[in-house]
Design an enzyme around this catalytic site. Sequence first.
Site, short mmCIF file in Angstrom:
data_model
loop_
_atom_site.label_atom_id
_atom_site.label_comp_id
_atom_site.label_asym_id
_atom_site.label_seq_id
_atom_site.Cartn_x
_atom_site.Cartn_y
_atom_site.Cartn_z
N CYS A 1 0.87 -1.18 0.00
CA CYS A 1 0.00 0.00 0.00
C CYS A 1 0.91 1.22 0.00
CB CYS A 1 -0.95 -0.01 1.19
SG CYS A 1 -0.15 0.26 2.78
N ALA A 2 0.36 2.39 0.30
CA ALA A 2 1.16 3.62 0.21
C ALA A 2 2.23 3.67 1.29
CB ALA A 2 0.25 4.85 0.31
#
Length: 579
Positions: A484-485
């Site tokens: 994810c980020a």
Amino acid sequence: MEKLIKLVETMKPFFEKVSNNPYLRAIRDGFVSCIPVILFSSLFILVACVPEIFGYKWPDNVSSVLWLAYNASMGILALLMVATIAKSLTGSINHKLPKLRQINDTSVMIVSIICMMLLAVEPIKGGWSADFMGSKGLLSAFVVAFLVPNIYKFFVSRNITIKLPDEVPHYIAQTFADLIPLSVAVFVFWAGSVVFKNATGMLFSAWILELFKPLFVAADGYIGIAIIYGAMAMFWFVGIHGPSIVEPAVTAIYIANIEANLQIVTAGGHATNILTHPTSYFVATLGGTGATLMFCAMCAFIAKSKQLKAVGRASIIPVCFAVNEPILFGAPIVLNPVLFVPFIAAPIANVWIFKFFVDNLGMNSFIYILPWTTLAPIGLVIATGFAKLAFVLAPLLLIVDAVLYYPFFRVYDTQLVARETAIANGEIAADDEDAAIPADAYAAAEKAEAGEAVEKKPAPAVAADASAASDAGNGSEKHVLVLCASGATSSMLAKAIDKGAEKRGAHVEAIAMAYGQHKDIISDYDLIVLAPQMASMYDELKHDCDEQGVKSATTSGRQYVGLTRDPEKALDFALACMA
């Protein structure tokens, strides 16, 4: 409102294109790589400065030792970031170059540091000036990190290199292959710095900082902070990780402001710079983008809807630590017209109130950086140096967010209760998201909210699910990577897969990372899963995985949240993707 949401959604391809911009991604990845350094240096500043708040001052020899660690880390942040940003951009360029004609990213990092020194440092008696090696040099670091990889690209893509006989070992040949772009890059920045200094009388790093000062000031105003934090929420509303797009553009302002605030307070002044990382972590995004902490608490403790109550209770702990994807996709808030207004308005209201406290009531702005997962009210108090007004501001922001979210929460809760009633009565199908909710279902929902008994119709018979869970107990061990980020949301799915594997005795192991950290280790995994907020990066991920024979997958938001809450389904999902 629904028309407005559809209009916003039509802009999603443009937002995704911005999100995929290699230069913004390079800044983001470079900063992520330097976060441990920033946090490490902040620990020393906390130890050095916090005791003074309570009237204790360290002896000069102790204080100088503590500041030494800060100056040797944050003091050379521009040099560190020019290398990490250049490395990330080189990776993006290599992605489009033939496999046998790749840029040497180590060489690019070394040359970027040299070129940064040429732009930002001048000799002084006994050494080098360090004024622009830290946060003040970040803007020139961006310039160097963007140009050096492109200089290398020009020569490498055209195979302009020193060619040696085949008998020369590869590692020696590579050294000579890098010599032409290395020499050209260093010469360009050396000549450019000399000409620029003679023409303007200033170092390039000092000049570009002066050039952008008006932008820094404008961004720190009421309109500027509203645009910045409103944009973050707007991007997230359409399912794109907003901070990944907005924060790279303001990272230099963030870091410069917090160091300036620290210096001002250390000198006995009033720190007034608003835009900092802690402003984002502990003011604008209480509970995550959209300031969702109080909304999540409402869902967990006062919602009548089974859906909101379940999602709220499952999400409340992650949201307290700023991991709010479960509530964003589980409620959902993403692309939900009912919650559009508070999701955009709450962050803006929070930063405006914070700015009012700083500008009009004399409160110091943030002077320390803490991990973004610090509980927001606690982070707000500590990162402002235990400012007295911070103890007032923290609960005030929670109250304001609750007031903004409550009417919209109540409307949405009533809608979901009505829908759940209609599903229980067999009036609409559970999987029909667009079905109109009958009026009598709303009436029943209103009765439920008022605490009155509601007569339920017998639920229709549902066919048993005949699908059997896949057999996961055999075979060699499989490795799953979830991205994810920042590595926070992805850890939830990774842990769910591990729990499912442990429960079923399956040979599957999962780990979580931030997107970008996986580039050199793709072949170590059998499956790489991309969290939904990073779906715009899936084509790139799939290309990289396909080249190395590794499976890849992504999910919708609701599916992702459902998988994080059901370990066995998470395991089945991973196994199905690897099949």
